[in-house]
Design a protein around this motif. Structure first.
Motif, mmCIF file in Angstrom:
data_model
loop_
_atom_site.group_PDB
_atom_site.id
_atom_site.type_symbol
_atom_site.label_atom_id
_atom_site.label_comp_id
_atom_site.label_asym_id
_atom_site.label_seq_id
_atom_site.Cartn_x
_atom_site.Cartn_y
_atom_site.Cartn_z
ATOM 1 N N GLY A 149 1.050 -1.092 0.080
ATOM 2 C CA GLY A 149 0.005 -0.055 0.119
ATOM 3 C C GLY A 149 0.928 1.245 -0.096
ATOM 4 N N ALA A 150 1.950 1.199 0.957
ATOM 5 C CA ALA A 150 2.680 2.485 0.903
ATOM 6 C C ALA A 150 3.418 2.651 -0.392
ATOM 7 C CB ALA A 150 3.971 2.083 2.032
ATOM 8 N N LEU A 151 3.965 1.651 -0.813
ATOM 9 C CA LEU A 151 4.554 1.809 -2.516
ATOM 10 C C LEU A 151 3.699 2.209 -3.408
ATOM 11 C CD1 LEU A 151 6.975 -1.328 -2.038
ATOM 12 C CD2 LEU A 151 7.592 1.049 -2.000
ATOM 13 N N ALA A 152 2.528 1.601 -3.333
ATOM 14 C CA ALA A 152 1.556 2.367 -4.453
ATOM 15 C C ALA A 152 1.210 3.553 -4.277
ATOM 16 C CB ALA A 152 0.368 1.131 -4.218
ATOM 17 N N VAL A 153 1.172 4.107 -3.013
ATOM 18 C CA VAL A 153 0.831 5.572 -2.744
ATOM 19 C C VAL A 153 2.021 6.424 -3.530
ATOM 20 C CG1 VAL A 153 0.672 7.297 -0.906
ATOM 21 C CG2 VAL A 153 -0.520 5.392 -0.550
ATOM 22 N N LEU A 154 3.138 5.947 -3.207
ATOM 23 C CA LEU A 154 4.392 6.491 -3.717
ATOM 24 C C LEU A 154 4.404 6.723 -5.176
ATOM 25 C CD1 LEU A 154 7.234 5.625 -1.029
ATOM 26 C CD2 LEU A 154 5.996 7.902 -1.378
ATOM 27 N N ALA A 155 3.992 5.412 -6.128
ATOM 28 C CA ALA A 155 4.055 5.420 -7.301
ATOM 29 C C ALA A 155 2.909 6.152 -8.023
ATOM 30 C CB ALA A 155 3.618 3.897 -7.636
ATOM 31 N N GLY A 156 1.859 6.542 -7.216
ATOM 32 C CA GLY A 156 0.819 7.294 -7.532
ATOM 33 C C GLY A 156 1.123 8.481 -7.602
ATOM 34 N N LEU A 157 2.248 9.219 -6.791
ATOM 35 C CA LEU A 157 2.726 10.485 -6.551
ATOM 36 C C LEU A 157 4.063 10.611 -7.504
ATOM 37 C CD1 LEU A 157 2.910 10.892 -2.912
ATOM 38 C CD2 LEU A 157 1.326 12.230 -4.317
ATOM 39 N N THR A 158 4.180 9.783 -8.325
ATOM 40 C CA THR A 158 5.352 9.849 -9.382
ATOM 41 C C THR A 158 5.002 10.081 -11.042
ATOM 42 O OG1 THR A 158 6.378 8.260 -7.964
ATOM 43 C CG2 THR A 158 7.375 8.293 -10.283
ATOM 44 N N ARG A 159 3.865 9.209 -11.412
ATOM 45 C CA ARG A 159 3.595 9.428 -13.078
ATOM 46 C C ARG A 159 2.212 9.006 -12.888
ATOM 47 N NH1 ARG A 159 6.876 9.400 -16.602
ATOM 48 N NH2 ARG A 159 5.406 8.485 -18.268
#
Length: 396
Positions: A198-208
């Motif tokens: 979940g945390a990594l998905a949140v960061l991915a959503g802030l990237t591209r």
């Protein structure tokens, strides 16, 4: 006994205190994981260094510098501008000029790291991209090795480094950072580490913008796991996964004062979703009617067609649901966009699960055949990457 006679217990500086047992265990697991992934990382580095050598030689012949080509060209300048000056606060009417189209995590990292290290922000951005490419290759290997063994993971990481436009992995772009987050999020799903997913998905959503593909993979698999096991962790991951992407989209809307602000910005970049009509139109024109098509656009078209075919193979091989959802949504976003055509191959660089059928075929093939396939991919990637940056007149 008077207070003066009490001997104070000496304090031990934090830097000299022994690490906690949990920290020791994490360090040992990381070291073992790195040793296990070492052949994949060495193979990936070898492939990318070869590409860099071809680019450097070609740039020298054309009188160009390698550093500015990799660190300060096209989208790199947009991210550096955001790191320097922040985002604009209005929509405007000029096409291809609103920096709100670019997601914030990479420029935030550039600004943060540049604030505590020497060198320019452009250099920091490039170093970060190279570093994240190694983290990404490690994650790609981890997914492949978890599913099919060490050899398959190694081949998968090497093939990812030999993708047709893999040169962007060592540019001041977000592909390496996004692939690292996506790969490790998918690995976390496969291994049941739901909070990390979940945390990594949140960061991915802030990237591209395509971070929505990672969010979809974690949300779908998390909801199914929660329904099956009645556990809180997968449900928490499923609910948290889209928050990064949704948060940025909502912030853009609030910043420019309209609910569809982010999508209005994308329209100013001529980038609206049309269900794939624009992609099919470009493919038909380039492959059937254009008598003298530009080489790079032909390469992009071949990548799109092969990627769609690879997804069919992924379905036939019954890849884990998380990988199928991620690749499927990524293809849906990239192929369904009606925007500019030439960067589509770059947008698919994070779609490493699409390479898994080829990696497995290479593992099953005879050594000569496997060598020809991998060697051909490496040489093609090195040549096409240099061509894309030094001959093709537009952005990669």
């Amino acid at each position: 006994m008077p207070p003066s006679a009490i001997t104070a217990r000496p304090t031990v500086p934090a830097s000299r205190r022994p690490p906690s047992p949990a920290a020791v265990r994490v360090r040992e697991r990381t070291a073992r994981s790195l040793r296990y992934a070492a052949p994949a990382l060495v193979g990936y580095l070898t492939v990318r260094l070869l590409g860099l050598l071809v680019l450097a030689r070609w740039a020298h012949l054309k009188g160009h510098g390698v550093w500015p080509t990799l660190a300060t060209s096209w989208d790199s300048n947009w991210y550096l501008g955001i790191a320097d000056h922040g985002y604009q606060d209005s929509l405007g009417t000029t096409y291809n000029s609103n920096n709100l189209a670019f997601f914030p995590l990479y420029p935030v990292l550039i600004k943060a790291v540049a604030g505590v290290t020497p060198g320019s922000r452009a250099s920091v951005g490039l170093v970060l991209a190279v570093g994240f490419s190694l983290v990404a290759a490690w994650g790609v290997f981890a997914v492949g090795a978890h599913l099919h063994g060490r050899r398959a993971g190694t081949v998968l990481a090497v093939l990812w480094g030999a993708a047709p436009v893999a040169v962007v992995q060592w540019m001041g772009y977000t592909e390496s950072l996004f692939t690292a987050l996506a790969a490790w999020a998918l690995y976390a799903v496969l291994t049941g580490r739901w909070y990390a997913a979940g945390a990594l998905a949140v960061l991915a959503g802030l990237t591209r913008p395509t971070g929505i593909a990672v969010a979809a993979a974690v949300t779908v698999t998390g909801l199914l796991a929660a329904a099956r096991t009645r556990r809180a962790a997968p449900l928490a991951a499923a609910c948290a996964a889209p928050l990064g992407w949704l948060g940025y989209v909502a912030w853009v809307g609030a910043r420019i004062g309209r609910w569809d602000g982010y999508f209005a910005v994308q329209r100013l970049w001529r980038n609206a979703w049309d269900g794939g009509a624009g992609t099919l139109r470009e493919l038909r024109h380039l492959l059937a009617y254009d008598r003298n098509p530009q080489l790079f656009l032909v390469a992009v078209s071949v990548v799109l067609v092969l990627s769609a075919a690879a997804y069919v193979l992924c379905l036939a091989e019954r890849q884990p649901l998380a990988l199928l959802v991620f690749s499927g949504v990524l293809l849906l976003v990239v192929l369904g966009s009606g925007g500019v055509y030439f960067p589509r191959a770059r947008f698919l660089v994070p779609g490493f699960p699409l390479l898994l059928p080829l990696a497995l075929a290479v593992c099953r093939a005879r050594r000569v055949v496997a060598g020809l396939v991998v060697g051909g991919a490496v040489l093609t990637s090195a040549w096409l990457g240099a061509y894309m940056l030094l001959v093709w007149p537009g952005p990669p």
